[in-house]
Design an enzyme around this catalytic site. Structure first.
Site, PDB file in Angstrom:
ATOM      1  N   ASP A 262       0.855  -1.188   0.000  1.00  0.00           N
ATOM      2  CA  ASP A 262       0.000   0.000   0.000  1.00  0.00           C
ATOM      3  C   ASP A 262       0.901   1.252   0.000  1.00  0.00           C
ATOM      4  O   ASP A 262       1.802   1.368   0.832  1.00  0.00           O
ATOM      5  CB  ASP A 262      -0.855  -0.054   1.287  1.00  0.00           C
ATOM      6  CG  ASP A 262      -1.958   0.969   1.312  1.00  0.00           C
ATOM      7  OD1 ASP A 262      -2.404   1.397   0.236  1.00  0.00           O
ATOM      8  OD2 ASP A 262      -2.396   1.324   2.439  1.00  0.00           O
ATOM      9  N   HIS A 263       0.663   2.151  -0.924  1.00  0.00           N
ATOM     10  CA  HIS A 263       1.421   3.418  -1.007  1.00  0.00           C
ATOM     11  C   HIS A 263       2.938   3.247  -1.056  1.00  0.00           C
ATOM     12  O   HIS A 263       3.667   3.870  -0.270  1.00  0.00           O
ATOM     13  CB  HIS A 263       1.056   4.346   0.160  1.00  0.00           C
ATOM     14  CG  HIS A 263      -0.351   4.844   0.097  1.00  0.00           C
ATOM     15  ND1 HIS A 263      -0.743   5.841  -0.783  1.00  0.00           N
ATOM     16  CD2 HIS A 263      -1.466   4.459   0.756  1.00  0.00           C
ATOM     17  CE1 HIS A 263      -2.043   6.042  -0.635  1.00  0.00           C
ATOM     18  NE2 HIS A 263      -2.509   5.212   0.283  1.00  0.00           N
TER      19      HIS A 263
ATOM     20  N   ASP B 251       2.991   5.024  -5.455  1.00  0.00           N
ATOM     21  CA  ASP B 251       2.244   6.266  -5.235  1.00  0.00           C
ATOM     22  C   ASP B 251       3.106   7.480  -5.573  1.00  0.00           C
ATOM     23  O   ASP B 251       3.852   7.988  -4.749  1.00  0.00           O
ATOM     24  CB  ASP B 251       1.772   6.327  -3.773  1.00  0.00           C
ATOM     25  CG  ASP B 251       0.993   7.598  -3.482  1.00  0.00           C
ATOM     26  OD1 ASP B 251       0.796   8.399  -4.423  1.00  0.00           O
ATOM     27  OD2 ASP B 251       0.581   7.799  -2.325  1.00  0.00           O
TER      28      ASP B 251
ATOM     29  N   HIS C 242      -7.572   9.693   3.884  1.00  0.00           N
ATOM     30  CA  HIS C 242      -7.132   8.662   4.824  1.00  0.00           C
ATOM     31  C   HIS C 242      -7.357   9.149   6.259  1.00  0.00           C
ATOM     32  O   HIS C 242      -7.220  10.329   6.542  1.00  0.00           O
ATOM     33  CB  HIS C 242      -5.650   8.357   4.617  1.00  0.00           C
ATOM     34  CG  HIS C 242      -5.340   7.799   3.263  1.00  0.00           C
ATOM     35  ND1 HIS C 242      -5.046   8.591   2.189  1.00  0.00           N
ATOM     36  CD2 HIS C 242      -5.298   6.521   2.819  1.00  0.00           C
ATOM     37  CE1 HIS C 242      -4.819   7.832   1.125  1.00  0.00           C
ATOM     38  NE2 HIS C 242      -4.969   6.561   1.478  1.00  0.00           N
TER      39      HIS C 242
ATOM     40  N   HIS D 145      -9.498   4.806  -1.986  1.00  0.00           N
ATOM     41  CA  HIS D 145      -8.713   4.874  -0.742  1.00  0.00           C
ATOM     42  C   HIS D 145      -9.549   5.614   0.301  1.00  0.00           C
ATOM     43  O   HIS D 145     -10.512   6.294  -0.031  1.00  0.00           O
ATOM     44  CB  HIS D 145      -7.399   5.618  -1.001  1.00  0.00           C
ATOM     45  CG  HIS D 145      -6.349   4.753  -1.628  1.00  0.00           C
ATOM     46  ND1 HIS D 145      -5.158   4.470  -1.025  1.00  0.00           N
ATOM     47  CD2 HIS D 145      -6.341   4.090  -2.800  1.00  0.00           C
ATOM     48  CE1 HIS D 145      -4.444   3.676  -1.797  1.00  0.00           C
ATOM     49  NE2 HIS D 145      -5.144   3.432  -2.894  1.00  0.00           N
TER      50      HIS D 145
ATOM     51  N   ASN E 232     -10.275   0.275   0.008  1.00  0.00           N
ATOM     52  CA  ASN E 232      -9.213   0.166   1.029  1.00  0.00           C
ATOM     53  C   ASN E 232      -9.745   0.540   2.405  1.00  0.00           C
ATOM     54  O   ASN E 232     -10.424   1.559   2.557  1.00  0.00           O
ATOM     55  CB  ASN E 232      -8.074   1.136   0.697  1.00  0.00           C
ATOM     56  CG  ASN E 232      -7.223   0.657  -0.448  1.00  0.00           C
ATOM     57  OD1 ASN E 232      -7.567  -0.282  -1.154  1.00  0.00           O
ATOM     58  ND2 ASN E 232      -6.094   1.311  -0.643  1.00  0.00           N
TER      59      ASN E 232
HETATM   60  P1  13P Z   1      -8.425   4.554   5.777  1.00  0.00           P
HETATM   61  O1  13P Z   1      -7.321   4.480   6.784  1.00  0.00           O
HETATM   62  O2  13P Z   1      -9.087   5.894   5.774  1.00  0.00           O
HETATM   63  O3  13P Z   1      -9.380   3.428   5.900  1.00  0.00           O
HETATM   64  O4  13P Z   1      -7.741   4.440   4.336  1.00  0.00           O
HETATM   65  C1  13P Z   1      -7.095   3.246   4.015  1.00  0.00           C
HETATM   66  C2  13P Z   1      -6.365   3.375   2.734  1.00  0.00           C
HETATM   67  O5  13P Z   1      -6.820   3.966   1.804  1.00  0.00           O
HETATM   68  C3  13P Z   1      -5.076   2.688   2.636  1.00  0.00           C
HETATM   69  O6  13P Z   1      -4.427   2.991   1.457  1.00  0.00           O
END
Ligand code: 13P
Length: 277
Positions: free
Chosen positions: A79-80, A101, A173, A201, A223
């Site tokens: 992730d990212h 990202d 996020h 996201h 996500n």
């Molecule tokens: P949240 O933490 O807001 O649920 O987002 C998760 C996310 O997008 C991880 O990439």
């Protein structure tokens, strides 16, 4: 089945796959118990900070062993990812999917590093997600000017050859200070001129109906991170407040259950087809 195919299958069925971040064995276990109980596939996500916390080898092995033990169809996703080097380390470690990202870099630079990861991932047959537009990260203010432009999304996908695109349409996020407003018209326009799966996201705290509407308009991967951390820590604090128990094997399971219950709800919500909703 490869995650790429699974995402297209979900897209064709008008439903979304849940991509849940995990942080330790307990959160992983909660996610996998939920997936097992519902017999639904899941993407297991690790951020760079979680990889630093667990160690790449332990994190990868834990996820793989967990999927096997709980008999869940799932994939491991970075992730990212902030650099091609990070993506490469994860691909080498056996990840099925990586996100690069470059969303806060200039458009041309985002294309350049994303292409590099696409070429690299092809050697592993892995899935690549990228992000275009500004989706605020923890501590960043939202900015409507950073929303994804449909035409740029089209150009970006053509120039990079990515498999999935994270779009900026009003989510963020972390915790929302007020109810998020999603630019659903924009999402429809992006979906109309692109053909790859789109990713939402910032899935925590989005009202159910809004989330379903986003899926209806083209989101295929949702996500979720903050809600799981919050459910786990809230319940853990609650348990610790009420007991002097020092056996962590007796205290953690209640927090794990809180994650499991949360994931069951979210998974049911996102994986339903439009007809079932
Ligand atoms: P949240 O933490 O807001 O649920 O987002 C998760 C996310 O997008 C991880 O990439």
């Amino acid at each position: 089945m490869k995650i790429k195919q699974r995402l297209y299958q979900f897209k064709a069925e008008g439903r979304a796959i849940l991509a849940a971040n995990f942080y330790n064995f307990e959160t992983l276990s909660g996610i996998l118990q939920a997936a097992h109980e519902l017999n639904e596939p899941v993407m297991l996500q690790l951020s760079e900070s979680s990889i630093r916390y667990l160690g790449l080898h332990v994190a990868t092995s834990l996820a793989r062993a967990g999927l096997e033990q709980y008999e869940v169809e799932g994939w491991l996703h970075l992730d990212h990812g902030s650099s091609p080097e990070m993506a490469e380390a994860c691909l080498k470690a056996g990840f099925d999917s990586v996100m690069i990202d470059g969303s806060e870099k200039p458009f041309g630079e985002n294309i350049r590093i994303t292409r590099k990861v696409v070429q690299m991932a092809a050697l592993y047959g892995a899935n690549v997600e990228a992000e275009l537009g500004f989706i605020p990260k923890l501590g960043q203010e939202s900015d409507n000017d950073g929303f994804t432009s449909p035409q740029q999304a089209f150009d970006f996908i053509s120039a990079t050859g990515i498999d999935a695109l994270a779009v900026a349409i009003g989510t963020a996020h972390g915790f929302y200070k007020e109810e998020p407003k999603l630019d659903l018209e924009r999402l429809s326009s992006i979906a109309a001129i692109t053909s790859i799966p789109l990713v939402l996201h910032g899935g925590s705290g989005i009202p159910d109906k809004m989330l379903r509407e986003a899926i209806k308009r083209g989101i295929t991967k949702v996500n979720l991170a903050t809600d799981s951390k919050n459910a786990f820590m809230k319940e853990l604090k609650n348990v610790l407040y009420n007991t002097d128990e020092i056996d962590l094997r007796k205290t953690f399971p209640r927090a794990t259950d809180a994650v499991k219950n949360l994931i069951i709800n979210k998974m049911q919500l996102v994986s339903m087809t439009q007809l079932e909703f």
